[in-house]
Design a protein around this motif. Sequence first.
Motif, PDB file in Angstrom:
ATOM      1  N   THR A 153       0.842  -1.187   0.000  1.00 16.13           N
ATOM      2  CA  THR A 153       0.000   0.000   0.000  1.00 16.13           C
ATOM      3  C   THR A 153       0.882   1.244   0.000  1.00 16.13           C
ATOM      4  N   GLY A 154       0.254   2.359  -0.311  1.00 17.12           N
ATOM      5  CA  GLY A 154       0.927   3.653  -0.228  1.00 17.12           C
ATOM      6  C   GLY A 154       2.198   3.686  -1.035  1.00 17.12           C
ATOM      7  N   SER A 155       3.282   4.047  -0.386  1.00 17.67           N
ATOM      8  CA  SER A 155       4.555   4.154  -1.086  1.00 17.67           C
ATOM      9  C   SER A 155       5.582   3.263  -0.407  1.00 17.67           C
ATOM     10  N   TYR A 156       5.163   2.051  -0.148  1.00 16.01           N
ATOM     11  CA  TYR A 156       5.989   1.084   0.560  1.00 16.01           C
ATOM     12  C   TYR A 156       7.174   0.633  -0.290  1.00 16.01           C
ATOM     13  N   ALA A 157       8.290   0.418   0.374  1.00 16.40           N
ATOM     14  CA  ALA A 157       9.428  -0.242  -0.262  1.00 16.40           C
ATOM     15  C   ALA A 157      10.053  -1.157   0.771  1.00 16.40           C
ATOM     16  N   GLY A 158      10.228  -2.408   0.427  1.00 14.89           N
ATOM     17  CA  GLY A 158      10.821  -3.304   1.418  1.00 14.89           C
ATOM     18  C   GLY A 158      10.900  -4.744   0.979  1.00 14.89           C
ATOM     19  N   PHE A 159      11.434  -5.549   1.914  1.00 12.16           N
ATOM     20  CA  PHE A 159      11.721  -6.961   1.622  1.00 12.16           C
ATOM     21  C   PHE A 159      10.941  -7.889   2.551  1.00 12.16           C
ATOM     22  N   THR A 160      10.518  -8.985   1.987  1.00 12.29           N
ATOM     23  CA  THR A 160       9.780  -9.993   2.747  1.00 12.29           C
ATOM     24  C   THR A 160      10.451 -11.335   2.511  1.00 12.29           C
ATOM     25  N   ARG A 161      10.415 -12.176   3.524  1.00 11.21           N
ATOM     26  CA  ARG A 161      11.063 -13.486   3.384  1.00 11.21           C
ATOM     27  C   ARG A 161      10.147 -14.583   3.908  1.00 11.21           C
ATOM     28  N   ASN A 162       9.784 -15.505   3.035  1.00  9.71           N
ATOM     29  CA  ASN A 162       8.917 -16.610   3.438  1.00  9.71           C
ATOM     30  C   ASN A 162       9.689 -17.917   3.373  1.00  9.71           C
ATOM     31  N   GLN A 163       9.203 -18.889   4.125  1.00 11.10           N
ATOM     32  CA  GLN A 163       9.739 -20.231   3.911  1.00 11.10           C
ATOM     33  C   GLN A 163       8.611 -21.246   3.996  1.00 11.10           C
ATOM     34  N   THR A 183      -1.793   2.610  -3.990  1.00 11.94           N
ATOM     35  CA  THR A 183      -0.352   2.794  -4.104  1.00 11.94           C
ATOM     36  C   THR A 183      -0.005   4.042  -4.885  1.00 11.94           C
ATOM     37  N   LYS A 184       1.176   4.579  -4.577  1.00 12.86           N
ATOM     38  CA  LYS A 184       1.816   5.550  -5.460  1.00 12.86           C
ATOM     39  C   LYS A 184       2.861   4.746  -6.211  1.00 12.86           C
ATOM     40  N   ALA A 185       4.096   4.776  -5.717  1.00 14.36           N
ATOM     41  CA  ALA A 185       5.072   3.840  -6.268  1.00 14.36           C
ATOM     42  C   ALA A 185       5.470   2.913  -5.135  1.00 14.36           C
ATOM     43  N   CYS A 186       5.589   1.639  -5.418  1.00 13.34           N
ATOM     44  CA  CYS A 186       5.993   0.674  -4.401  1.00 13.34           C
ATOM     45  C   CYS A 186       7.100  -0.202  -4.947  1.00 13.34           C
ATOM     46  N   PHE A 187       7.958  -0.624  -4.042  1.00 12.45           N
ATOM     47  CA  PHE A 187       8.939  -1.644  -4.390  1.00 12.45           C
ATOM     48  C   PHE A 187       8.804  -2.779  -3.390  1.00 12.45           C
TER      49      PHE A 187
END
Lengths: 413, 250
Positions: A153-163, A183-187
Amino acid sequence: MEKLNILSQFTSRFPSTEIDGLSSMANSARVFLSGNDFPTTRVERFKYTRLTKLSNAQFDGSAVTSISDFRKHQICPDALAIFVVNGHVYLPEIKVPNGLIIEDISSAKSLPSSSMKDVFAAMNVLHAQSGVSVHVAKNTVIDSVIEIVHVCTGSYAGFTRNQIFIGENAQAKVVMTYVSEQTKACFSHVHTSIEVGKRAHFNMEKVQMESSDLFSFSDEEVWQGADSVFQINTLTLDGNLVRNDLHIQVQGEHAETHLNGMYMLNGQQHVANYTTVDHQVANCESNELYKGIMDDKSIAVFNGKVFVRQDAQKTNAFQSNANVLISDDAGVNSKPELEIYADDVKCSHGSTTGQLDDEALFYLRARGISERGATQLLLTAFMSDVLDKITVPSVKEKVFEVINKRFNWELTL
Amino acid sequence: MIKIENLHASIDGKEILKGLNLEVKAGEIHAIMGPNGAGKSTLASVLAGREDYEVTAGSIDFDGTDLLELSTEDRAREGLFLAFQYPVEIPGVSNINFLRTALNEIREYKGQAQISAKEFMAMVREKSAIVELDSKLASRAVNEGFSGGEKKRNEIFQMAMLEPKLAVLDETDSGLDIDALRIVANGVNTLKSDQNATIVITHYQRLLDYIIPDFVHVLYDGRIVMTGTKELALELEEKGYDWIKESIDA
């Protein structure tokens, strides 16, 4: 020197990870990052993908976190659903069957180490904030679909890790849903480690329908044991710049691997699928089928590698990528690759890119079907073998719904 | 039914039809014969609206409508049917799905309600029997893996399903053995009524033993140069086309 600055500028916005299980990999991630630049098209893995838009993008971090109802993004109504919103895990209170553990990855004791295939994979090790851990005990069959819904959402930027861990002789289905909202821009970069134990069956439906202002990167690293069956369907229906890295190590004999993909693009979308199937042992089979339809100025990249190591005799490995361009401005870069070191194997690969068959279009129109209707019939027919691989009915319905909405098609199951 | 006047058509700048005139009335069967390269298939293509061909002069009145102003699909919706010389294989599209789509688009064009699934399947059973087309073929992908004879029978099956006013059979007999030819001809004869009309384009007289034409026309060098009855077809079979070429070219 300037390149390094771009990389450190890019990484500086992300907080350090607090996932304990990642600490053992941190050093090699740091070493990798210090030895590499922010990728340009001179780097083989990013040859067809310009990342300038990403390095220039502003992510002010103004993530909307007060969205009360994530459930609307859930595709399968009866699924055991977990939500990852802007990198934070929300575990609703769900009744979990015996033998299944779903938890925040921070509580998981150990994590499998991953390869540093590019700077983003390395950044994930150092900056992943959270993620989901799914553990299926051996001999356990999970009847319900497990759905992990990733929301940006919004302008989030970040990393996620699943297993995901599927024990010996166990069976499960996971739907990975990727959506966005306001969203605006998200990474977003999501890494998922998948271990499929001996004789285990695991199926994953990866449904990507994030909005057209999203940079969505995800990679799956898969280890398959003997006699296991693994299938992943990567269904890309939206997004701005979407990059999928799928790396499968087939480590046990008589394993079966199925990787299918479909991408339907329009506007200025850029979608890249990088896949590797690494046959390390004998008597295994892999089938890869990726198909895409590109409209407007969209670009698709397919790079599929199949390794057949010296010990992997009697391997059957098939790979195919087919594309239809329905606009003069759309494009495809397709690169199937086979590297075979064993001498008693059956392998094939192929890649086709074309337009719709004019003769077939004319034939359909000569029976009274409109040009649009005829086009839809032909494109649906083109995609039908990939669509048939989808094992979860509500996923298939969702795919049709999104296609209907985005492309104004009236498709029926 | 259809009135073609002074039709000129060319492809890639080369004129193929050079002032063709033809009138077909409801209830009639017309055969168009002629040597290779006379323009027979061009006529079929122009009637169906194939975009590679450019009509440079002339007019086609189809039951009161200016045919040349219509798109390919609208021509079909107005009741024109072309049985293809080379039916196209369309993998992944089932015959059934394709025909239901076609039928419903035609119905929508005419302001009629969609056909119910039950009604449609009953129609498929009835019409496939006319050309002895196995119902399994009806549900397979359009023409995919069909033999030459099955493809042609499938064309007539589609014609039966769509119930056109005017059917144009383009070399439907080519590549057929005598059994298939009989089945196809029987289908065409069964579908004939005083409300519809048929144009049979053929190189050989053989088909006309089974589909009896009211008129036989000889197409040569882009024009109808001779018109007669079915006896003319027999004469052509016996004497070939050279005597016509000679008399025209002289």
